[in-house]
Design a protein around this motif. Structure first.
Motif, PDB file in Angstrom:
ATOM      1  N   ILE A  15      -9.431  -2.084  -0.075  1.00 43.12           N
ATOM      2  CA  ILE A  15      -8.307  -1.575   0.713  1.00 43.12           C
ATOM      3  C   ILE A  15      -7.987  -0.143   0.303  1.00 43.12           C
ATOM      4  O   ILE A  15      -7.800   0.747   1.150  1.00 43.12           O
ATOM      5  N   ALA A  16      -7.935   0.109  -1.010  1.00 41.39           N
ATOM      6  CA  ALA A  16      -7.611   1.447  -1.499  1.00 41.39           C
ATOM      7  C   ALA A  16      -8.659   2.465  -1.068  1.00 41.39           C
ATOM      8  O   ALA A  16      -8.323   3.580  -0.635  1.00 41.39           O
ATOM      9  N   VAL A  17      -9.919   2.106  -1.170  1.00 39.13           N
ATOM     10  CA  VAL A  17     -10.989   3.026  -0.796  1.00 39.13           C
ATOM     11  C   VAL A  17     -10.981   3.275   0.708  1.00 39.13           C
ATOM     12  O   VAL A  17     -11.224   4.393   1.171  1.00 39.13           O
ATOM     13  N   ILE A  42       0.848  -1.195   0.000  1.00 33.56           N
ATOM     14  CA  ILE A  42       0.000   0.000   0.000  1.00 33.56           C
ATOM     15  C   ILE A  42       0.878   1.237   0.000  1.00 33.56           C
ATOM     16  O   ILE A  42       1.848   1.318   0.767  1.00 33.56           O
ATOM     17  N   GLY A  43       0.542   2.183  -0.838  1.00 30.91           N
ATOM     18  CA  GLY A  43       1.209   3.470  -0.829  1.00 30.91           C
ATOM     19  C   GLY A  43       0.183   4.583  -0.876  1.00 30.91           C
ATOM     20  O   GLY A  43      -0.880   4.435  -1.482  1.00 30.91           O
ATOM     21  N   GLU A  66      -6.479  -6.650   7.022  1.00 36.23           N
ATOM     22  CA  GLU A  66      -7.097  -7.739   7.784  1.00 36.23           C
ATOM     23  C   GLU A  66      -8.621  -7.646   7.757  1.00 36.23           C
ATOM     24  O   GLU A  66      -9.314  -8.664   7.652  1.00 36.23           O
ATOM     25  N   ILE A  67      -9.161  -6.427   7.860  1.00 40.26           N
ATOM     26  CA  ILE A  67     -10.618  -6.263   7.852  1.00 40.26           C
ATOM     27  C   ILE A  67     -11.229  -6.908   6.625  1.00 40.26           C
ATOM     28  O   ILE A  67     -12.182  -7.691   6.701  1.00 40.26           O
ATOM     29  N   SER A  98       0.635   0.652  11.526  1.00 35.50           N
ATOM     30  CA  SER A  98       0.026  -0.656  11.774  1.00 35.50           C
ATOM     31  C   SER A  98      -1.419  -0.702  11.300  1.00 35.50           C
ATOM     32  O   SER A  98      -1.962  -1.787  11.048  1.00 35.50           O
ATOM     33  N   LYS A  99      -2.053   0.463  11.161  1.00 39.21           N
ATOM     34  CA  LYS A  99      -3.449   0.492  10.735  1.00 39.21           C
ATOM     35  C   LYS A  99      -3.600   0.065   9.279  1.00 39.21           C
ATOM     36  O   LYS A  99      -4.659  -0.428   8.884  1.00 39.21           O
ATOM     37  N   LEU A 100      -2.558   0.262   8.478  1.00 38.94           N
ATOM     38  CA  LEU A 100      -2.628  -0.219   7.098  1.00 38.94           C
ATOM     39  C   LEU A 100      -2.743  -1.742   7.076  1.00 38.94           C
ATOM     40  O   LEU A 100      -3.527  -2.314   6.310  1.00 38.94           O
TER      41      LEU A 100
END
Length: 254
Positions: free
Chosen positions: A192-194, A157-158, A176-177, A169-171
């Protein structure tokens, strides 16, 4: 922040936060289903949800049963499955398998119990940083919604901050969600991106997912070494080839 919505750092203007941009330049964020943020709240009177026992969002006006309360019915279903296979669910090796399998499935899909807001837990910080943030090779395990078999891999993720940053860590927790649900890799990548976009409203977000699908390894074409790569590029990552190239170079560097 300037009046036209552009970020200004040390006198240099950066692109607007992604949620302020015209999504027609990338893709419609609202068109991507991000469980936990329904467009219209669903209730027990919504057609098709009269007997709903489980929703993506636990904050609706009717709550699903606890996961423990779901175990007996799920266990009975697994017992029926074993019987359908011609097995004897009462033999010693299978005696507790239905309950174990039910517990395992609940763990594999625990993302249904989580919302983005709950996981972020206010770990969003004002920071005068406008250079790329990349977290790569986040381990991911998910379940193919077509065959109910696993797929696994890594996520990179960037994002380009615009006045706000997210606890690193939230990324991983965002991954995980959405991975701990019944999924297809293409949708997982977009979700994930949204989610990152909704969290910090950056100038752009990029996500690359590389996965190995057991439905291709164990059945069907049975190609053991095949990998699936999906990506979602939003904002400047989609509009600016140099920004996208910088991200991909960082992701693929050793």
């Amino acid at each position: 922040m300037t009046t036209n919505g552009e970020c200004r750092t040390n006198g240099t203007r950066r692109p607007k936060p992604l949620l302020s941009r015209s999504c027609s330049e990338n893709y419609e964020i609202n068109d991507v289903d991000v469980p936990g943020t329904p467009k219209t709240p669903r209730t027990s009177t919504t057609p098709g949800h009269e007997k709903c026992t489980f929703h993506h969002d636990l904050e609706l006006d009717h709550n699903p049963p606890t996961r423990e309360a779901m175990l007996p019915e799920m266990s009975r279903s697994y017992r029926l499955l074993l019987e359908s296979l011609g097995e004897n669910p009462d033999r010693p090796g299978l005696l507790k398998t239905p309950e174990r399998a039910a517990k395992a499935m609940l763990f594999f899909t625990k993302g249904y119990d989580q919302s983005l807001e709950e996981v972020l837990n206010d770990a969003i910080f004002d920071e005068d940083h406008d250079e790329m943030v990349v977290v790569k090779d986040i381990e991911m395990f998910s379940m193919c919604e077509h065959h109910l078999v696993p797929f696994y891999g890594k996520v990179s993720i960037g994002y380009l901050p615009c006045g706000k940053i997210l606890g690193l860590s939230k990324l991983a927790r965002i991954v995980e969600i959405y991975s701990r649900r019944l999924q297809v890799q293409e949708r997982l990548t977009k979700q994930i991106a949204v989610a990152v976009t909704k969290a910090v409203q950056p100038a752009g977000v990029a996500v690359v997912v590389e996965g190995v699908h057991m439905c291709m390894v164990m059945r069907g074409v049975q190609k053991i070494n095949s990998k699936t790569v999906t990506s979602t590029m939003l904002g400047v990552f989609r509009d600016d080839p140099k920004t996208r190239e910088e991200f991909l170079n960082l992701v693929h560097s050793k």
